[in-house]
Motif scaffolding. Sequence first.
Motif, PDB file in Angstrom:
ATOM      1  N   GLU A 231       0.853  -1.186   0.000  1.00  0.00           N
ATOM      2  CA  GLU A 231       0.000   0.000   0.000  1.00  0.00           C
ATOM      3  C   GLU A 231       0.888   1.234   0.000  1.00  0.00           C
ATOM      4  O   GLU A 231       1.585   1.502   0.978  1.00  0.00           O
ATOM      5  CB  GLU A 231      -0.936   0.044   1.212  1.00  0.00           C
ATOM      6  N   HIS A 232       0.886   1.945  -1.112  1.00  0.00           N
ATOM      7  CA  HIS A 232       1.650   3.181  -1.224  1.00  0.00           C
ATOM      8  C   HIS A 232       0.743   4.253  -1.821  1.00  0.00           C
ATOM      9  O   HIS A 232      -0.014   3.986  -2.755  1.00  0.00           O
ATOM     10  CB  HIS A 232       2.881   2.997  -2.111  1.00  0.00           C
ATOM     11  N   HIS A 233       0.846   5.465  -1.292  1.00  0.00           N
ATOM     12  CA  HIS A 233      -0.002   6.564  -1.745  1.00  0.00           C
ATOM     13  C   HIS A 233       0.835   7.731  -2.246  1.00  0.00           C
ATOM     14  O   HIS A 233       1.965   7.948  -1.787  1.00  0.00           O
ATOM     15  CB  HIS A 233      -0.894   7.046  -0.594  1.00  0.00           C
ATOM     16  N   LEU A 234       0.251   8.462  -3.205  1.00  0.00           N
ATOM     17  CA  LEU A 234       0.856   9.695  -3.717  1.00  0.00           C
ATOM     18  C   LEU A 234       2.262   9.440  -4.243  1.00  0.00           C
ATOM     19  O   LEU A 234       3.176  10.237  -4.062  1.00  0.00           O
ATOM     20  CB  LEU A 234       0.870  10.761  -2.616  1.00  0.00           C
ATOM     21  N   THR A 235       2.419   8.295  -4.904  1.00  0.00           N
ATOM     22  CA  THR A 235       3.716   7.871  -5.431  1.00  0.00           C
ATOM     23  C   THR A 235       3.594   7.687  -6.937  1.00  0.00           C
ATOM     24  O   THR A 235       2.886   6.778  -7.394  1.00  0.00           O
ATOM     25  CB  THR A 235       4.150   6.554  -4.765  1.00  0.00           C
TER      26      THR A 235
ATOM     27  N   SER B 158      -1.840  -8.571   1.941  1.00  0.00           N
ATOM     28  CA  SER B 158      -1.419  -7.168   1.946  1.00  0.00           C
ATOM     29  C   SER B 158      -0.089  -7.037   2.672  1.00  0.00           C
ATOM     30  O   SER B 158       0.101  -7.574   3.751  1.00  0.00           O
ATOM     31  CB  SER B 158      -2.468  -6.295   2.643  1.00  0.00           C
ATOM     32  N   GLY B 159       0.802  -6.286   2.058  1.00  0.00           N
ATOM     33  CA  GLY B 159       2.111  -6.100   2.679  1.00  0.00           C
ATOM     34  C   GLY B 159       2.545  -4.641   2.662  1.00  0.00           C
ATOM     35  O   GLY B 159       3.509  -4.351   2.002  1.00  0.00           O
ATOM     36  N   ALA B 160       1.864  -3.748   3.377  1.00  0.00           N
ATOM     37  CA  ALA B 160       0.811  -4.015   4.348  1.00  0.00           C
ATOM     38  C   ALA B 160      -0.274  -2.947   4.226  1.00  0.00           C
ATOM     39  O   ALA B 160      -0.024  -1.864   3.710  1.00  0.00           O
ATOM     40  CB  ALA B 160       1.395  -3.936   5.774  1.00  0.00           C
ATOM     41  N   VAL B 161      -1.469  -3.264   4.730  1.00  0.00           N
ATOM     42  CA  VAL B 161      -2.477  -2.229   4.943  1.00  0.00           C
ATOM     43  C   VAL B 161      -1.947  -1.260   5.996  1.00  0.00           C
ATOM     44  O   VAL B 161      -1.467  -1.676   7.051  1.00  0.00           O
ATOM     45  CB  VAL B 161      -3.802  -2.856   5.430  1.00  0.00           C
ATOM     46  N   LEU B 162      -2.014   0.031   5.701  1.00  0.00           N
ATOM     47  CA  LEU B 162      -1.529   1.043   6.638  1.00  0.00           C
ATOM     48  C   LEU B 162      -2.626   1.293   7.672  1.00  0.00           C
ATOM     49  O   LEU B 162      -3.615   1.968   7.406  1.00  0.00           O
ATOM     50  CB  LEU B 162      -1.165   2.324   5.889  1.00  0.00           C
ATOM     51  N   ALA B 163      -2.419   0.735   8.843  1.00  0.00           N
ATOM     52  CA  ALA B 163      -3.488   0.666   9.832  1.00  0.00           C
ATOM     53  C   ALA B 163      -3.985   2.036  10.273  1.00  0.00           C
ATOM     54  O   ALA B 163      -5.156   2.192  10.627  1.00  0.00           O
ATOM     55  CB  ALA B 163      -3.020  -0.139  11.049  1.00  0.00           C
TER      56      ALA B 163
ATOM     57  N   ASP C 293      -4.281 -13.210   3.508  1.00  0.00           N
ATOM     58  CA  ASP C 293      -3.480 -12.739   4.636  1.00  0.00           C
ATOM     59  C   ASP C 293      -3.756 -11.251   4.821  1.00  0.00           C
ATOM     60  O   ASP C 293      -3.629 -10.478   3.864  1.00  0.00           O
ATOM     61  CB  ASP C 293      -1.978 -12.917   4.379  1.00  0.00           C
ATOM     62  N   LEU C 294      -4.093 -10.857   6.037  1.00  0.00           N
ATOM     63  CA  LEU C 294      -4.279  -9.448   6.355  1.00  0.00           C
ATOM     64  C   LEU C 294      -3.005  -8.958   7.036  1.00  0.00           C
ATOM     65  O   LEU C 294      -2.816  -9.136   8.234  1.00  0.00           O
ATOM     66  CB  LEU C 294      -5.497  -9.259   7.264  1.00  0.00           C
ATOM     67  N   GLY C 295      -2.113  -8.392   6.248  1.00  0.00           N
ATOM     68  CA  GLY C 295      -0.874  -7.841   6.780  1.00  0.00           C
ATOM     69  C   GLY C 295      -1.065  -6.378   7.131  1.00  0.00           C
ATOM     70  O   GLY C 295      -1.555  -5.588   6.315  1.00  0.00           O
TER      71      GLY C 295
ATOM     72  N   TRP D 243      -1.194 -10.735   9.991  1.00  0.00           N
ATOM     73  CA  TRP D 243       0.245 -10.537  10.106  1.00  0.00           C
ATOM     74  C   TRP D 243       0.522  -9.099  10.538  1.00  0.00           C
ATOM     75  O   TRP D 243      -0.282  -8.192  10.297  1.00  0.00           O
ATOM     76  CB  TRP D 243       0.926 -10.751   8.756  1.00  0.00           C
ATOM     77  N   VAL D 244       1.699  -8.906  11.123  1.00  0.00           N
ATOM     78  CA  VAL D 244       2.214  -7.563  11.383  1.00  0.00           C
ATOM     79  C   VAL D 244       3.520  -7.419  10.626  1.00  0.00           C
ATOM     80  O   VAL D 244       4.349  -8.337  10.612  1.00  0.00           O
ATOM     81  CB  VAL D 244       2.444  -7.322  12.890  1.00  0.00           C
ATOM     82  N   LEU D 245       3.716  -6.265   9.991  1.00  0.00           N
ATOM     83  CA  LEU D 245       4.955  -5.966   9.277  1.00  0.00           C
ATOM     84  C   LEU D 245       5.680  -4.846  10.001  1.00  0.00           C
ATOM     85  O   LEU D 245       5.042  -3.920  10.536  1.00  0.00           O
ATOM     86  CB  LEU D 245       4.684  -5.560   7.834  1.00  0.00           C
TER      87      LEU D 245
END
Length: 374
Positions: free
Chosen positions: A45-49, A75-80, A104-106, A205-207
């Motif tokens: 998940e990347h924004h404004l890139t 997801s590597g990763a959803v920005l919580a 997988d919910l990362g 998961w947690v990243l």
Amino acid sequence: MTVPLSILDLAPLVSGGDTRDALRRTLDLARHAERFGYHRYWVAEHHLTPGVASSQPALLLGQLATVTERIRLGSGAVLAGLQTPLAIVEQFGMLDALYPGRFDLGLGRWAQRRGAAYTEAPDESPGEPRTVDGLLIPRHFPLASVFSPQRLELMRHLLKQPGANAADLDTMLGDIETLLTGPYADEHGNEARAVPGEGADLQVWVLGSSGGESAQVAGERGLPFAANYHAFPAKVLEAATAYRATFRPSRTLAEPWLMVSADVVVAEDDATARRLAAPYGVWVRSIRAGGGAIPYPSPEEALAYPWTDADRDLVADRVDTQFVGTPAAVAERLATLQRVTGADELLVTTITHDHADRVRSFQLLAEHWPDHVS
């Protein structure tokens, strides 16, 4: 048993291409990844890139599920810090309802307050490069130096609702776990259920990129943890140590489960691999300069880039820890990464300008990996 290999994909744009092209490449690569035998296929998940099309993991994962059958998707990763626990659970609950047991919910920290138990920030001093049992641990690059305060303010303005304050990571994970098992109840006895979401068969998961809050929360909650060598290689051992030191058995895991990422480029010979990887430094420099990743340059464009000593210093940690070469050479370096970190699984990411070269890189690695680690 062979240590599993998985893939992290940013859906990168390349110079001369566009967003549609990047997303088509991701769909095609996922199909190949399943055929090559990779265990998981995660999207970032990347924004404004400008150079990355993977901004909405749940939407992209739904499309990937339509073109694959067995490979786990995540997801590597959803920005919580950018969503509520309910929104996250509903999105991934819908995916699981449509394609059961594959997701997988990362989760990763971003724009969240630090938990009260994790007030000490990890050491951000650059340190000195060192080699640990064959694995390069470079000088640390402080992430805080990437974005100016003005750009951070712009990102917050566009990514967060006015006045919104996200809970800390541990609190969000608790809410997500409760919503997944259901029902969610407040102090007054009011109940709420996530539909879809409750009962979803997700791996959470947690990243993390250091030995700070993410690694510690993952350990304390008994969740699997992914440590980030490909983007923050200086902190990978710190992250692995903190995770294992804080691990408590849970309903999810009886023992720690660690995945470690690496950036690789594989080709039939060293010269070809080096040519394909040549744009990597230019691309990383665009990120480190604070404007976000540019569309990935071609080898010819990279050759013409006017490097300065300051530029080389800016990207040295990433360039020096990218694994580039023949299948045997890259597999050997990945085996070292696995051995030194004690990883239970490896997550590899590859970007090349030409899509066929990227697919071939993953194919060659998959074919040679079982001979190196078991």
